[in-house]
Structures are given as structure tokens and as C-alpha cells.
Scaffold this active site. Structure first.
Site, mmCIF file in Angstrom:
data_model
loop_
_atom_site.group_PDB
_atom_site.id
_atom_site.type_symbol
_atom_site.label_atom_id
_atom_site.label_comp_id
_atom_site.label_asym_id
_atom_site.label_seq_id
_atom_site.Cartn_x
_atom_site.Cartn_y
_atom_site.Cartn_z
ATOM 1 N N GLU A 272 0.851 -1.195 0.000
ATOM 2 C CA GLU A 272 0.000 0.000 0.000
ATOM 3 C C GLU A 272 0.881 1.238 0.000
ATOM 4 O O GLU A 272 2.061 1.155 0.357
ATOM 5 C CB GLU A 272 -0.882 -0.007 1.257
ATOM 6 N N LYS B 11 2.884 4.532 1.006
ATOM 7 C CA LYS B 11 3.388 5.121 2.240
ATOM 8 C C LYS B 11 3.111 6.611 2.131
ATOM 9 O O LYS B 11 3.680 7.298 1.276
ATOM 10 C CB LYS B 11 4.885 4.854 2.394
ATOM 11 N N ASP C 243 3.126 10.465 3.094
ATOM 12 C CA ASP C 243 4.099 11.331 3.750
ATOM 13 C C ASP C 243 3.363 12.388 4.566
ATOM 14 O O ASP C 243 3.087 13.482 4.083
ATOM 15 C CB ASP C 243 4.976 11.980 2.673
ATOM 16 N N TYR D 168 -5.803 9.034 6.653
ATOM 17 C CA TYR D 168 -5.910 7.688 6.109
ATOM 18 C C TYR D 168 -5.617 6.687 7.220
ATOM 19 O O TYR D 168 -4.598 6.810 7.898
ATOM 20 C CB TYR D 168 -4.837 7.456 5.033
ATOM 21 N N LYS E 52 11.170 2.428 -0.233
ATOM 22 C CA LYS E 52 11.196 3.845 -0.574
ATOM 23 C C LYS E 52 11.362 4.069 -2.073
ATOM 24 O O LYS E 52 11.996 3.267 -2.761
ATOM 25 C CB LYS E 52 12.353 4.539 0.166
ATOM 26 N N CYS F 125 46.343 17.772 11.324
ATOM 27 C CA CYS F 125 45.025 18.070 11.894
ATOM 28 C C CYS F 125 44.770 19.580 11.808
ATOM 29 O O CYS F 125 45.582 20.368 12.302
ATOM 30 C CB CYS F 125 44.967 17.604 13.348
ATOM 31 N N CYS G 130 44.627 21.026 15.687
ATOM 32 C CA CYS G 130 45.748 21.113 16.632
ATOM 33 C C CYS G 130 47.106 21.035 15.957
ATOM 34 O O CYS G 130 48.140 21.199 16.604
ATOM 35 C CB CYS G 130 45.644 20.019 17.690
ATOM 36 N N CYS H 132 43.642 12.273 13.595
ATOM 37 C CA CYS H 132 44.593 13.155 14.255
ATOM 38 C C CYS H 132 45.256 12.357 15.376
ATOM 39 O O CYS H 132 44.587 11.671 16.148
ATOM 40 C CB CYS H 132 43.837 14.344 14.834
ATOM 41 N N CYS I 184 44.641 17.501 21.368
ATOM 42 C CA CYS I 184 43.869 18.094 20.273
ATOM 43 C C CYS I 184 42.562 18.632 20.857
ATOM 44 O O CYS I 184 41.726 17.873 21.338
ATOM 45 C CB CYS I 184 43.550 17.063 19.197
HETATM 46 S S1 IVH Z 1 2.403 1.108 9.138
HETATM 47 C C1 IVH Z 1 3.332 -1.105 12.631
HETATM 48 N N1 IVH Z 1 1.541 2.042 6.859
HETATM 49 O O1 IVH Z 1 5.529 5.798 8.003
HETATM 50 C C2 IVH Z 1 3.720 -0.241 11.529
HETATM 51 N N2 IVH Z 1 2.935 3.437 8.163
HETATM 52 O O2 IVH Z 1 8.330 5.442 8.422
HETATM 53 C C3 IVH Z 1 3.122 1.098 11.655
HETATM 54 N N3 IVH Z 1 3.311 5.646 7.211
HETATM 55 O O3 IVH Z 1 5.333 5.664 11.471
HETATM 56 C C4 IVH Z 1 3.222 1.888 10.447
HETATM 57 N N4 IVH Z 1 2.089 5.370 5.413
HETATM 58 O O4 IVH Z 1 3.854 7.403 10.162
HETATM 59 C C5 IVH Z 1 2.294 2.287 7.944
HETATM 60 N N5 IVH Z 1 0.656 2.767 4.841
HETATM 61 C C6 IVH Z 1 1.401 2.992 5.921
HETATM 62 C C7 IVH Z 1 2.054 4.224 6.120
HETATM 63 C C8 IVH Z 1 2.819 4.402 7.256
HETATM 64 C C9 IVH Z 1 2.853 6.207 6.081
HETATM 65 C C10 IVH Z 1 4.222 6.310 8.149
HETATM 66 C C11 IVH Z 1 3.911 6.122 9.612
HETATM 67 C C12 IVH Z 1 5.084 5.387 10.157
HETATM 68 C C13 IVH Z 1 6.153 5.834 9.229
HETATM 69 C C14 IVH Z 1 7.348 4.940 9.230
#
Ligand code: IVH
Length: 717
Positions: A138, A140, A142, A248, A338, A432, A435, A456, A462
């Protein structure tokens, strides 16, 4: 971190890095320590002082770098690692609220290989043979994570993540979000339900908000996430209400009843209860499916209407999630994949050399500020002298800068066509810059290769090293003296008030005797002086592990300090051991190496430190001022806390990894070899020589079920 102004990076961070995959173990250790301090300093600046020193992206990159190093060298991970903390301690202005279940974070995957490893790890951990392993994918999002608690169907509490254990109570702010039901009336909604997810802002709403801010002469936000974070953490909920925030749901915390057995069904159920959920979640049976969904989501990135920075994968079966559990702050059953890094070109104006606590000279590129993926970058790491030579980076070059998820901004290459004619290769200093001592590269006696880092040789003469050691001494995971941070240490050092750690504890007596006059320093009134003395006096008694850590011995992070404290119990015993241990043929040295977590490099660093008379003087000086408490065994509630356990033979109920993780969670130490120090041997079918040795030594030997019975664990189906 939200709300950063996206300002230029500050210098002075731990830039002594090569690409993670090229780090030696000892370099990795040095860098992890460094990162721990940098990150805790940034947490303090951001969360407590609302005055970030670096941009959000740079902060994230530091954290990710930390995680990447720990992933490569899991044995170097310490109890005090930043990865064990989620976000940072909550700011004081909101009321704190302890989460009923910790709010976890996610580890990262950066390429297909990492995703493959993630699946493989899970299969190994659960010992899956031919059973299908379904994993959801799903977006992620931001934004800013939040937890929404409902009791008897009514929304009663909204909280930020904070440090993962304790967040901020933002109930009234959350109440203003139209995406969030204030009451859920469905019959099957549990009496207690915590719905977790991301508060975020859509691109169009963000643009409109910024236009409005501009019209009203108010500051504009750097990006939607900062805008969401800033809006959510308003003390006046009316301001939050005027901001276009959305939510969400993608996870949950405490639930008095679970309505489904899989991640997918649970999220669908949450959707049916009236929460927004992503329609891009797919359940994937294979690696190929997962990667296909990753690319499908990545393709939508430009048109989806809000910021997403990757794809999150989660093991679908909830019983498996339970078995997999989590390591410090991140679940084993989930990972964030990522999206690729962003790049930009700019001018390299000069190269700064910074000197760290252990004397490492670190080159930092000073850049003409450039925006990389929405963040202004003006410093970037050049890693080390070999990297500069390999890429032939020169002052005056136009360079490509990358801000990847996994590392702090780095110079990846030179645009050769733009190189000025008169440019000359960069000569790395061999003196260095602080120093003037020689800076050399140690040669590894085993491999005959020069270390990557140039150091150093000035040691404590130092100033850079001495000051860095003092900063380390007072840092959060060491003496943690309130009001005596890095800035104060630098100032006190410059004025000659503090030269060695013990001087800190002599300040009050010297002030009273009229030898020094803190009162004449600018900005220091009677109250601040009294407060400082009080804070110092609070630390006149310290735990052994913190003390050992505070000494700043090379390679000794928080976890190793703890291991030592546990093994020796008292400072007296520890010093005696390092005195006798100087005899590399003797028993005491052998015992040292036998401690799980202590290898030769660490042992040498310890012995070298304790062999140095100056260091003994530092300790003696301190002991005139403070008491070091004997080590107190934590978690006495568990029957195996503090015991050394060896697993041998095959286990039937769970994998070796799972068994190890559980034992460690209960405070036991798991070792790979049998010795007189072993407390319990868990022997399964096929156990061989270790079992024989355990019998010879007359150790406690349990079979797997007896062990499970002992730790009070249910025997899994
Ligand atoms: S699950 C148990 N699902 O990303 C795991 N996190 O970098 C809990 N985030 O702390 C997180 N989209 O703030 C999960 N579809 C998603 C997400 C998500 C964004 C964020 C969340 C988390 C952070 C980790």
C-alpha cells in the site's frame, strides 16, 4: 519531523562515512555512536526547542543512515540506538499520553533485493516451507502519524506518535478533522478501539493554504508534510480546524476484540466503520506481485494528489505478525520500500575538514545551496579521502548531489564538462586542522590495509578531540546533565573552566571558593548558576553502564557498555579485570573475549584505554567527585533475566531466530557456545558436541517444551 524550514544543512554532523556497504565494522561502530549523538541533539532542538538545526530531509537521512548501518551490522546495535526511539520525546507544551500499545515505525527497503531479503527473513523466521506467504502492499503516505482511541464507540483521545511510547494529546485538534468519525455506531466496533494512520494534506489544499498564508503575510510551509505537522500541533484547535487536513487509516493499536485474521480484512473492516482507507492496497502472494504493485503505485505518484514516498509491505496473516513481533522500534512483519532518490547539480565551493571525538578527519562539501527534492542542501558528505580521490572531486567543480532516503546528502559525481581549466586535484590534509598534529591512517595489522579514516594523533592535546570527548561525556545517554550541552561545553572549554570530566563536578566548589566566577559570564544570573549546580549534583551518582559509556572509549557504545556492566557488576571489578587482562595469555583476557558481544577489536580498545595512565587519572579524578553504582539487574520478573542461554540442536516449535528473540526479550543473553558461564542449555533433536559439553559441565539442560514452560510461553500450534 515536520515543520522544519527546509533551511540549509548545518555542518558538524557525523560525516565520516563511506557508502554503508564499504564500512568496516569498527568504522560503522564509530559512526553509529556519532549518529546517536547527532540525532539526539536534533531531537532536542526540534521537539523541545522548536528550533530545528537541519531540515527534515537531512534529519531523516541521518536516521536512515543509522538504520542502514545497523542493518548491515546488527550486532552493533545498542540499547540506546536512535532506531530504538521513534521520533523524539514529546514537546512540553502538549499533555503527554502513554500509548496503550507502542506506535511503531518502519524499517526501509531501497531496492528489489532488500524486498527479497525481507520475504526471505520472514520465511526463515517462521520456518515456512511451501506455505504461501501473502504480503499486502500500500502507499506510504508522507504525513504525520496519529492514533485515535474510541471507547464505547466514542472518540475519546487523539495522540501523536511522540517517541513511540509517549505521544502528545492532540484530541481537540484531531476532532476538527472531517475525515475522522467522532462516533462509530456499528455493532461490531470493539468497546476499545485504537485506529492509527496518517494525517496529511493534499497538494491542492496545500497550495491554497500557502496562498492564503502569503496573502495574510504569514510564513508559508515548505511542503505538505510540514504544513500537516504544523497544523496538527497548534495549541489552538480553531487554527487546526481552518487547515485542510485529512486522515488515512492503515493500522491499529489496542483493540478489545479483533474483527479479522488478516491485515487486508482488518483494514477493510476499518474502512467499513467509516474511516478513509487507501484503495491502492493489494494482497500479493509473490515477490513479483509485490514489486509489480510497487511500480503501479510509483506510477501514480505524480497524479495521486498527495505526497507518497514509498510503498509499505505488511505480512497479511495477523497470527504471523504476532509471532514475528518487532525489533526495537520496527515490526519484523512490515517494511517501507522507498522511492528512488532525487538529484541536483551545484557548485562545490570548498571542502571543510571536521575533527571528531576519536580524531577522525571528515571532509564535508560546502555547496552553493541547491534544492534537492524540495529541500535546500548546502552541505554534503564526501565520505573520506579515498572517495574524494576515487571520484576526483575538486574545489570549484560542478557536482551531482543526491538526497537519498538511506543517506545524508552526498556528492555522487563530478560534471567533468564543467570543470574549470585551472582546477587541481584535492589534497587531503595530513595535519590536523585543529591542533596541527600529524593525521595518519592506521594500518590494520591483519589485512595490512590502511584504515579508511585519517585520524589526528593529537589525542587529548587536540582541542577538537578533548572537546568532543567532553560533549560525549555530558550527552543524553551518558551523564546527561541538564543545561550543560554541547554549546556550554565549548564555551566552558574555551574559557578554561572545564578541561577534564571531573572539572564539571568541581565547578561549584571553585565558584564558592572564589577561584572562578561563573556569575561574571554574560547571561548567567544567580538562578541559572544554581540550576546548573543542581543539575550537576543530580548526576553525582551514576549507573555503571552509563559511566562506562560516558568514558568515550573507542568502539564502546551503549549496548557494549551495558554488556560490560552486566558482566563485571562494579567499576572496581571492571578496572581490576582490565588490569589483569593486559596479559593476553591469561584467564582474565580469555574471560573478556568470552563475553557475548565482546570481540577482539572491542577488547583491544578497552585494554588500550585502561592501560593509558591519563585515562586512569580521569577516572580517579571523577571518583573523588561521584559514585558509580554497581550494576542492577533489570527485569527481575522474568525467570531467565540475566541468564546466559545456549540453544543447540533443532527446535520444533519455532525457529532458532524466534527462540533467540524471545529469550532476549525476557532479558536473557543468548550465546553460541557453551562455557562454565552458561546457565541454561536448550537442547533439541540432533544436539551434538555442545550437549556433551553441557553434560560434562553439569549445566541445566532443558528440552524445548521445558524451556517454553519455564518462560511461561504458550506452545505455538
Ligand atoms: S504502518 C506497525 N503504513 O511511516 C507499523 N505506516 O516510516 C506502523 N506511514 O510511522 C506503520 N504510510 O507514520 C504504515 N501505509 C502505511 C504508512 C505508514 C505512512 C508512516 C507512519 C510510520 C512511518 C514509518
Amino acid at each position: 519531523m515536520g515543520k522544519g524550514k527546509g533551511q540549509a544543512a548545518s555542518g558538524g554532523q557525523g560525516f565520516e562515512h563511506s557508502p554503508v556497504e564499504e564500512l568496516t565494522k569498527s568504522q560503522a561502530k564509530v559512526e553509529l555512536t556519532r549518529l546517536m549523538f547527532d540525532l539526539s541533539q536534533h531531537d532536542q532542538a526540534y521537539y523541545q526547542e522548536d528550533a530545528p538545526l537541519i531540515s527534515d530531509a537531512e534529519y531523516d537521512a541521518l536516521r536512515q543512515r543509522n538504520d542502514a548501518i545497523e542493518t548491515r551490522f546488527p550486532e552493533l546495535k545498542t540499547a540506546n540506538s536512535p532506531s530504538s526511539k521513534v521520533g523524539a520525546a514529546p514537546a512540553e507544551k502538549f499533555i503527554k499520553v502513554a500509548h496503550a500499545r507502542p506506535m511503531l515505525s518502519l524499517s526501509n527497503a531501497f531496492d528489489d533485493e532488500d524486498v527479497k531479503d525481507f520475504r526471505e527473513r520472514i520465511k526463515r523466521f517462521l520456518n515456512l516451507q511451501d506455505e504461501p506467504l501473502a504480503i499486502t502492499a500500500e502507499p506510504k503516505i508522507d504525513g504525520v502519524s496519529a492514533s485515535l482511541r474510541y471507547e464505547q464507540g466514542k472518540f475519546v483521545l487523539g495522540a501523536t506518535r511522540g517517541d513511540g511510547q509517549v505521544g502528545e494529546n492532540i484530541t481537540e485538534n484531531i476532532r476538527t478533522l472531517s475525515d475522522i468519525p467522532k462516533e462509530v455506531r456499528n455493532n461490531n466496533f470493539p468497546d476499545v478501539a485504537e485506529i492509527r494512520g496518517e494525517v496529511y494534506m493534499r497538494h491542492d489544499d496545500f497550495a491554497a493554504l500557502n496562498q492564503r498564508q502569503e496573502r495574510e503575510g504569514k510564513p508559508v510551509f515548505a511542503n505538505p508534510r510540514n504544513a500537516a505537522a504544523g497544523s496538527l500541533r497548534q495549541l489552538d484547535p480553531a487554527i487546526t480546524a481552518a487547515r485542510p487536513l485529512r486522515f488515512y487509516a492503515y493500522a491499529w493499536g489496542e483493540m478489545s476484540a479483533l474483527s479479522a485474521g488478516t491485515q487486508e480484512d482488518m483494514i477493510e473492516q476499518i474502512g467499513a466503520w467509516g474511516f478513509q482507507i487507501s484503495d491502492l492496497m493489494r494482497r500479493c502472494e509473490s515477490l513479483d506481485d509485490l514489486l509489480a504493485q510497487y511500480h503501479a503505485i510509483e506510477e501514480k505518484r505524480a497524479t495521486i494528489g498527495y505526497d507518497i514516498d514509498g510503498v509499505v509491505y505488511k505480512v497479511d496473516r495477523l497470527d504471523w505478525q504476532g509471532r514475528l513481533g518487532f525489533v526495537s522500534r520496527a515490526p519484523r512483519w512490515a517494511i517501507a520500500h522507498k522511492f528512488s532518490p532525487e538529484k541536483a547539480t551545484t557548485l562545490l565551493e570548498k571542502i571543510d575538514i571536521q575533527v571528531g571525538r576519536t580524531g577522525v578527519l571528515t571532509p564535508v562539501a560546502k555547496l552553493q545551496p541547491v534544492t534537492v527534492g524540495g529541500v535546500v542542501v548546502s552541505n554534503a558528505t564526501l565520505h573520506n579521502e579515498d572517495e574524494i580521490a576515487r571520484k576526483d572531486i575538486r574545489i570549484g567543480d560542478t557536482v551531482v548531489v543526491q538526497r537519498a532516503g538511506d543517506v545524508i546528502p552526498q556528492v555522487v559525481s563530478v560534471v567533468m564538462e564543467k570543470r574549470p581549466k585551472e582546477s587541481e586535484p584535492y589534497e587531503f590534509p595530513v595535519i590536523c586542522p585543529v591542533c596541527g598534529s600529524h593525521a595518519t591512517r592506521e594500518v590494520d595489522s591483519k589485512t595490512g590495509k590502511a584504515e579508511v579514516a585519517r585520524r589526528c594523533t593529537g589525542g587529548l592535546i587536540c582541542p577538537a578531540q578533548a572537546v568532543e570527548r567532553l560533549k560525549h561525556f555530558v550527552s543524553r545517554n551518558a551523564f546527561d546533565i541538564e543545561g550543560l550541552g554541547e554549546k556550554q561545553i565549548e564555551a566552558f572549554w574555551a574559557e578554561g573552566l572545564i578541561k577534564s570530566p571531573a572539572d564539571i563536578f568541581r565547578l561549584e566548589a571553585r565558584e564558592k571558593a572564589g577561584e572562578i566566577s561563573l556569575g561574571s559570564r554574560e547571561g548567567w544570573g544567580a538562578t541559572s548558576i544554581a540550576n546548573l549546580f543542581a543539575a550537576i549534583n543530580m548526576r553525582r551518582s551514576i549507573s555503571l553502564d552509563r559511566f562506562v559509556f560516558a568514558l568515550g572509549i573507542r568502539h564502546i557504545g551503549g549496548a557494549t557498555a551495558r554488556v560490560l556492566a552486566k558482566a563485571y557488576g562494579s567499576l572496581g571489578a571492571l578496572r581490576e579485570a582490565f588490569r589483569l587482562g593486559q596479559d593476553r595469555q591469561g584467564d582474565v583476557y580469555a574471560d573478556l573475549l568470552n563475553i557475548d558481544g565482546i570481540g577482539e577489536v572491542v577488547a583491544e580498545a578497552l585494554l588500550e584505554f585502561f592501560a593509558e595512565p591519563h585515562n586512569q587519572e580521569v577516572i580517579d579524578g571523577l571518583l573523588n567527585e561521584i559514585t558509580v553504582e554497581d550494576f542492577d539487574m533489570p527485569d527481575e520478573g522474568s525467570p531467565v533475566a540475566g541468564q546466559t542461554v545456549v540453544f543447540t540442536g533443532s527446535l520444533v516449535r519455532m525457529t532458532r531466530n524466534e527462540a533467540k528473540a524471545r529469550a532476549e526479550a525476557l532479558g536473557a543473553q543468548v550465546s553460541g557456545s557453551i562455557s562454565k558461564k552458561t546457565d541454561i542449555v536448550v537442547a533439541g533433536p540432533g544436539a551434538g558436541s555442545k550437549l556433551v559439553k553441557a553434560r560434562e559441565l553439569d549445566l541445566t539442560i532443558l528440552d524445548e517444551d521445558e524451556w517454553l514452560h519455564l518462560i511461561g510461553g504458550s506452545v505455538p500450534e
